[in-house]
Scaffold this motif. Structure first.
Motif, PDB file in Angstrom:
ATOM      1  N   HIS A  36       1.274  -1.265  -0.233  1.00  0.00           N
ATOM      2  CA  HIS A  36      -0.229  -0.021  -0.234  1.00  0.00           C
ATOM      3  C   HIS A  36       0.774   1.267   0.143  1.00  0.00           C
ATOM      4  CE1 HIS A  36      -2.801  -2.893   0.791  1.00  0.00           C
ATOM      5  NE2 HIS A  36      -3.983  -1.833   1.024  1.00  0.00           N
ATOM      6  N   GLU A  37       1.894   0.932   1.088  1.00  0.00           N
ATOM      7  CA  GLU A  37       3.095   2.168   0.460  1.00  0.00           C
ATOM      8  C   GLU A  37       3.191   2.220  -0.319  1.00  0.00           C
ATOM      9  OE1 GLU A  37       6.183   1.632   3.745  1.00  0.00           O
ATOM     10  OE2 GLU A  37       4.224   1.915   5.266  1.00  0.00           O
ATOM     11  N   VAL A  39       2.031   2.490  -3.327  1.00  0.00           N
ATOM     12  CA  VAL A  39       1.067   2.530  -4.660  1.00  0.00           C
ATOM     13  C   VAL A  39       0.728   3.944  -3.719  1.00  0.00           C
ATOM     14  CG1 VAL A  39      -1.020   2.343  -4.923  1.00  0.00           C
ATOM     15  CG2 VAL A  39      -0.216   0.169  -5.182  1.00  0.00           C
ATOM     16  N   GLY A  40       0.818   3.633  -2.646  1.00  0.00           N
ATOM     17  CA  GLY A  40       0.453   6.000  -2.190  1.00  0.00           C
ATOM     18  C   GLY A  40       1.992   6.531  -2.890  1.00  0.00           C
ATOM     19  N   ILE A  41       3.083   6.411  -2.901  1.00  0.00           N
ATOM     20  CA  ILE A  41       4.166   6.684  -2.721  1.00  0.00           C
ATOM     21  C   ILE A  41       4.267   6.515  -4.674  1.00  0.00           C
ATOM     22  CG2 ILE A  41       6.786   6.460  -3.937  1.00  0.00           C
ATOM     23  CD1 ILE A  41       6.702   5.918  -0.691  1.00  0.00           C
ATOM     24  N   LEU A  43       1.371   7.061  -6.769  1.00  0.00           N
ATOM     25  CA  LEU A  43      -0.115   8.012  -6.621  1.00  0.00           C
ATOM     26  C   LEU A  43       1.184   9.446  -6.467  1.00  0.00           C
ATOM     27  CD1 LEU A  43      -2.822   6.223  -5.607  1.00  0.00           C
ATOM     28  CD2 LEU A  43      -2.465   6.425  -8.174  1.00  0.00           C
ATOM     29  N   ILE A  44       1.673   9.708  -6.221  1.00  0.00           N
ATOM     30  CA  ILE A  44       1.779  10.491  -5.407  1.00  0.00           C
ATOM     31  C   ILE A  44       2.487  11.084  -6.789  1.00  0.00           C
ATOM     32  CG2 ILE A  44       3.198  12.128  -3.851  1.00  0.00           C
ATOM     33  CD1 ILE A  44       2.154  11.057  -1.704  1.00  0.00           C
ATOM     34  N   LEU A  85      -4.402  12.744  -7.787  1.00  0.00           N
ATOM     35  CA  LEU A  85      -3.520  11.527  -7.779  1.00  0.00           C
ATOM     36  C   LEU A  85      -2.688  11.905  -6.296  1.00  0.00           C
ATOM     37  CD1 LEU A  85      -2.926  10.655 -11.571  1.00  0.00           C
ATOM     38  CD2 LEU A  85      -3.551   8.938 -10.045  1.00  0.00           C
ATOM     39  N   VAL A  86      -2.668  13.022  -6.215  1.00  0.00           N
ATOM     40  CA  VAL A  86      -2.246  13.089  -5.307  1.00  0.00           C
ATOM     41  C   VAL A  86      -2.329  12.757  -4.154  1.00  0.00           C
ATOM     42  CG1 VAL A  86      -0.841  14.940  -3.850  1.00  0.00           C
ATOM     43  CG2 VAL A  86       0.387  14.452  -6.498  1.00  0.00           C
ATOM     44  N   GLY A  89      -2.736   8.974  -3.056  1.00  0.00           N
ATOM     45  CA  GLY A  89      -1.800   8.900  -2.593  1.00  0.00           C
ATOM     46  C   GLY A  89      -2.190   8.983  -1.066  1.00  0.00           C
ATOM     47  N   LEU A  93      -1.177   6.099   1.816  1.00  0.00           N
ATOM     48  CA  LEU A  93      -0.333   5.925   2.458  1.00  0.00           C
ATOM     49  C   LEU A  93      -1.350   6.039   4.419  1.00  0.00           C
ATOM     50  CD1 LEU A  93       2.049   8.877   1.369  1.00  0.00           C
ATOM     51  CD2 LEU A  93       2.300   6.017   1.301  1.00  0.00           C
TER      52      LEU A  93
END
Length: 101
Positions: A36-37, A39-41, A43-44, A85-86, A89, A93
């Protein structure tokens, strides 16, 4: 008439090692519980790159192409897609952080 054979010379030293194709290496998977982390990074990072390309026009021809492509799909929403997207993300996170104390 003299004919020459192709390949009559032995290969140069080290030529065989340079001509070998090495198999592509696979990317290492994310450590357990950190998907998940990642994916979040991701997307950011994509959101920030889109902001640079769409809002500030600093991504060159590739940025113009991305702006055009996003514009075809979302119209004026292309200005909101990077922010979304940010935001997504950051949400991913935070959820990942709350799941792993």
């Amino acid at each position: 008439m003299a004919t020459s054979k192709s390949g009559s010379r032995p290969p140069a030293k080290g030529a065989a090692s340079r001509s070998k194709v090495t198999p592509a290496t696979k990317a290492a998977p994310a450590p357990s519980g950190h998907q998940h982390e990642m994916v979040g990074i991701g997307l950011i990072v994509i959101g920030v790159l889109l902001i640079l390309g769409i809002w500030f026009h600093v991504a060159g021809p590739a940025g113009r192409g991305v702006e055009t492509a996003v514009g075809w799909f979302t119209g004026l929403g292309r200005f909101l897609v990077p922010v979304a997207l940010v935001a997504i993300g950051i949400i991913v996170l935070r959820r990942a952080h709350s799941e792993h104390p």
